[in-house]
Write an enzyme that holds these catalytic residues in place. Structure first.
Site, mmCIF file in Angstrom:
data_model
loop_
_atom_site.group_PDB
_atom_site.id
_atom_site.type_symbol
_atom_site.label_atom_id
_atom_site.label_comp_id
_atom_site.label_asym_id
_atom_site.label_seq_id
_atom_site.Cartn_x
_atom_site.Cartn_y
_atom_site.Cartn_z
ATOM 1 C CB SER A 150 -35.303 -23.544 14.294
ATOM 2 O OG SER A 150 -35.169 -22.279 13.486
ATOM 3 C CE LYS B 112 -37.850 -19.813 13.970
ATOM 4 N NZ LYS B 112 -36.767 -20.030 13.240
ATOM 5 C CB SER C 75 -34.458 -22.264 10.395
ATOM 6 O OG SER C 75 -33.328 -22.978 11.277
#
Lengths: 483, 473
Positions: free
Chosen positions: A143, A68, A167
């Site tokens: 997210s 990420k 997330s």
């Protein structure tokens, strides 16, 4: 070629170790899938150049993965999906990523996400929204939407995400993959761009529980560079995946199984409960007072910490710098107005407000007290239960562009997942169903601190009994084409 | 109208640690800009603080020596504000639970100054302003600071300076900081207000900054007190503001309204666990605490009857006190050792531009030089010559021998000369025989002169007396 994509990360690593698959073939397969789906799903912000992975031997050597884009790595930009860090290259690599690289992982690239990990739809990215591989009209959750979508579409075999208020688990559920937020403090935060320091954790998103366990076994551990890192001991998780569930007691808290949960989710969860019972666990509803305000306390504390953690982005040393500033205050204001998106600005302003003057007592200190109550409530639950089973979200993820104008409604949906962050508990999401419109449903398991092994074993056991985790979206791999 | 001046001081002291308070970067002074930095002290994305244990120890040492109560569990809080020298846009400090509270410092003369609190925090970088741009050096960013806040107990610029001198002495003695205002390792802000004498309410205060020396502290206090008194006497009101001391113009200049500073939104730093100071650490540090300056003064006066003045010079710097004590331990009479050190040694230290830690003459060498004078091997004048020659190295005893500087104690040689002197000064001999004591002294002096000053005065004196006595009979 499709056989490669069908393998889990562990299976692929075995095949590579046995010489049945070449490392390079796996890398090329990954890059081919990225090229095929990249623009369509917008999963990646940067693709790294094809550097040779470390030749070291580990259960995941040679397996292509993704990270990420709020986790620092020296070999690419770390943008946090923000204009503020659009060109930022970190001089150091995060501990968790470093451990994977040292274990022979090959990082294909940095995945797209909500800006600064703030959001639950992966739509707030400066680089455009991520699309759900099962249906590109829908959000993949957030997210860590890019990481979840990359795994679900077969672009990589696993990915690192981060979880502050759900997330990892939320996009894992929306994309039909398995994602875990470990016990707070068990994976180093050094190199994870901070959103809410008390809650942030790095964790794996993968095809199944066994892969998640393998990743966690590599990235867990005490780190001197993170003062919130737990000292240990850290017992290996993979050997704890026996599939044995007899004697395990699982509670379903009524507060998280109320009328706000829609029918498909409810049915999927109940079926999940049945499957766990088939494996030998006792699964029953339970009552818990004191969890209703968890999400409110979470948002107060997270916004407040975010407002402080994001203050360093002022355009002075690196990052987006506004022009036409006549003095230092204007420089700060221009840089931050230009560099941040709407949701980030909203959270920063909220957080600043919540810490100002008397609000500190009224909101922040009160939320700290609520947090303590939530921890106490969980502790009482662990007297009777080893694990808890809940939905991850009460409804399908929104269509892209749909709910951006009603942030508070979205905040409320985090109540199922944010409680685990508030109490520092390990929690995972595993796929447990499919909606009529073809979107996955996930089930959440929560356990006491350092019960990560028990948690993963329960998911592993469920995945012996069911095959939701082996279902793939139509575009999976190279879209069904033979090589 | 009689006015009272009310002063409280906030002092920031740089701790003498090897590395910064939350990372391993060096704290060395004077390095090229931005060469002592890392992701942590630059506040790069993803970097996290790790507390320096040595910084904690030095802070606790300071707290104990200032008679504070150490907080068993203290915490770090974030002080949030935007400024280019603050990379994280917050300073890690301590507000809600500082490291220590309620200490005191005794000024010479007995006045007690109450210390409200002592806490640990990190320093910011340094800005360098030019005409068209400002450059920022982050070397200093993250250096550990201890902030020491007094109650408004000081009543004048002189008292403020006396407090700072006491504080500096204590902290230097402990090795906690070198406390050099000119290098910024000791910084002081003054909070000053005035009120009618006898009034118990505090007046509006101003904060004075940019005080680069003790002299500036004293002058700024005096100026600001007068300025406030003048305003109040003409019926006006003092504005609560921060003022910069202008060294050249010798006045305070308003910087900004204190109201505008704003809310720092303090909250506990979630990246750092609570700081636990255990009893073991406290016990060890108390045990290790060295004798402080004022304690030495008392001991020197009591054991060796040194004057207050002498004591204060000798104990002004720990290095000098240690040196003095070593010389005495090697057998030199304390008074003599004190005189030599305050006189000749400090003269050379100043002339040669040295620190007291750099005195090249060993304690052993000075002690043996003093012994040479005490047992009259050489006289005082010769001693100074020997001192200057051996200050930077060399053994005084060897030097004296090599240059034949000894005062002779050869009885025959001296007798011969004394006899000659008596023969040449019959008048004085007659005078002495008639009862004039002074005549003996004159004869001794003449004999000494004839011997070129190179004879043991006691021996000469004895022989003169002997020969005079022989005259009598």
């Amino acid at each position: 070629m499709n056989q490669l994509f069908e393998m889990t990360a562990l299976e692929l690593a075995c095949a590579i170790a046995r010489g049945e698959v070449l490392r390079d073939d796996a890398i090329h397969a990954a890059l081919a899938a990225c090229t095929a789906h990249g623009k369509q799903l917008n999963t990646f912000i940067s693709l790294t150049s094809a550097a040779q992975p470390d030749q070291s031997v580990s259960p995941l050597s040679g397996v292509p993965m993704a990270v990420k884009d709020n986790i620092c790595m020296t070999r690419s930009r770390t943008t946090c999906a923000s204009r503020m860090l659009e060109h930022f290259v970190s001089p150091y690599t995060a501990t968790a990523a470093e451990k994977l690289l040292s274990a022979g992982a090959f990082c294909v690239g940095k995945t797209n996400m909500d800006e600064f990990a703030i959001g639950s739809t992966s739509e707030t990215s400066y680089f455009g929204p991520v699309k759900n591989p099962w249906n590109p009209e829908y959000s993949p959750g957030g997210s860590s939407g890019g990481s979840a979508a990359a795994v679900a579409s077969g672009q990589v075999w696993y990915a690192l995400g981060s979880d502050t208020g759900g997330s990892i688990r939320h996009p894992a559920a929306c994309c039909g993959v398995t994602g875990m937020k470990p016990t707070y403090g068990s994976v180093s935060r050094y190199g994870l761009v901070s959103y809410a320091s008390s809650f942030d954790q790095i964790g794996p998103i993968a095809r199944d529980a066994a892969d998640c366990a393998a990743v966690l076994d590599i990235i867990r551990g005490h780190d001197e560079r993170d003062s919130t890192s737990l000292p240990g001991p850290y017992l290996p998780l993979s050997p704890q995946l026996t599939g044995e569930m007899r004697g395990i007691r699982i509670g379903i808290p009524d507060v998280y199984f109320d009328q706000r949960v829609d029918e498909p989710t409810r049915r999927a969860l109940l079926t999940c409960a049945d499957a766990l019972r088939e494996r030998g666990a006792v699964v029953e509803p339970c009552h818990a007072d004191g969890l209703e305000n968890a999400v409110h306390a979470y948002y107060v504390l997270a916004c407040a910490q975010a407002s402080s953690n994001l203050a360093r982005y002022d355009g002075v040393r690196y990052g987006c710098r506004g022009s036409d500033a006549h003095d230092v205050q204007e420089l700060f204001a221009h840089s931050r107005s230009l560099g941040f998106g709407r949701e980030v600005k909203r959270r920063i302003l909220l957080g600043t407000h919540l810490l100002s003057g008397e609000n500190y007592e009224t909101y922040y200190r009160k939320s700290v007290a609520v947090r303590q109550q939530v921890e106490d409530t969980f502790r009482a639950l662990w007297q009777n239960y080893d694990l808890l089973l809940t939905p991850v979200l009460p409804a399908p993820p929104p269509k892209l562009g749909q709910e951006v104008n009603d942030p508070v409604a979205l905040y409320h949906e985090d109540r199922y997942v944010a409680c685990a962050n508030l109490a520092g508990l390990p929690a995972l999401s595993m796929p447990c169903g499919l909606r009529d419109e073809g979107l996955p449903i996930g089930a959440q398991l929560i356990g006491p601190r350092m019960s990560d092994g028990t948690l993963l074993n329960a998911a592993f056991s469920f995945q012996q009994e069911t095959d939701w985790h082996r279902r793939h979206p139509p575009i999976f791999g190279l879209g069904g084409d033979a090589t | 109208m009689n006015w009272e001046i009310v002063i409280g001081l906030e002092t920031h002291v740089e701790l003498a640690t090897q590395s910064k308070v939350f990372c391993g970067c060096s704290t060395a002074f004077g390095a090229p800009p931005n060469t002592l930095c890392c992701p942590v002290c630059l506040g790069l994305p993803g970097a996290l603080p790790v507390l320096n244990k040595q910084a904690v120890e030095l802070s606790v040492k300071a707290a104990l020596a200032l008679n504070c109560t150490v907080t068993p569990v203290s915490r770090f809080d974030r002080k949030n504000y935007f400024y280019p020298d603050l990379p994280k846009a917050y300073q890690i400090s301590q507000l809600y639970a500082p490291l220590a509270r309620n200490g005191q410092v005794e000024l010479p003369g007995g006045k007690q100054v109450h210390i409200r609190e002592l806490h640990l925090e990190e320093d910011a970088g340094k800005l360098h302003h030019s005409d068209d741009h400002t450059a920022i050096d982050y070397n200093r960013c993250g250096v550990p600071l201890v902030e020491i806040v007094t109650a408004p107990d000081l009543a004048s610029g002189e008292e403020a300076v006396a407090y700072l001198e006491q504080l500096r002495s204590t902290l230097q003695y402990l090795g906690v900081s070198d406390c050099r205002m000119e290098q910024g390792s000791l910084r002081c802000d003054v909070n000053l207000s005035v009120r009618p004498a006898g009034c118990s309410e505090l007046g509006t205060r101003t904060e004075l900054k940019n005080l680069g020396s003790l002299r500036a502290v004293r002058l700024a206090c005096e100026y600001e007190a007068q300025r406030q008194i003048a305003i109040l006497e003409s019926g006006g009101q003092v504005r609560c503001q921060t003022c910069r001391w202008d060294e050249d113009a010798r006045r305070t200049v308003p910087m900004r309204d204190k109201e505008q500073v704003g809310d720092y939104r303090y909250f506990p730093d979630p990246d750092l666990p609570p700081l636990v100071i255990g009893d073991d650490l406290l016990t060890r540090l108390r045990r290790e605490q060295p004798e402080l300056a004022h304690e030495k003064c008392r001991r020197y006066a009591h054991d060796w009857q040194l004057s207050e003045y002498d004591c204060s010079i000798l104990t002004a710097q720990r290095g000098l006190a240690d040196y003095f004590e070593r010389v005495v331990a090697l057998g030199a009479p304390p008074k003599q050792a004190a005189n030599w050190i305050m006189g000749q040694v400090l003269r050379r230290v100043s002339a040669d531009g040295l620190e007291v830690e750099q005195i090249p003459m060993t304690a052993h060498a000075l002690a043996s030089l003093i012994r040479l004078v005490e047992d009259e091997t050489i006289n005082r004048n010769t001693a100074v010559e020997v001192f200057d020659a051996t200050f930077t190295g060399g053994d005084p005893v060897e030097y004296v021998q090599a240059h034949h500087l000894e005062q002779t104690d050869n009885v025959e040689q001296v007798s011969t000369v004394v006899e000659e002197i008596l023969a040449q000064n019959r008048k004085s001999v007659e005078d002495w025989l008639a009862g004039k004591e002074k005549a003996a002294g004159f004869l001794v002096g003449q004999a000494m002169r004839a011997l070129g000053g190179r004879a043991k005065p006691a021996l000469v004196g004895d022989l003169v007396r002997q020969l005079l006595e022989r005259e009598r009979s």
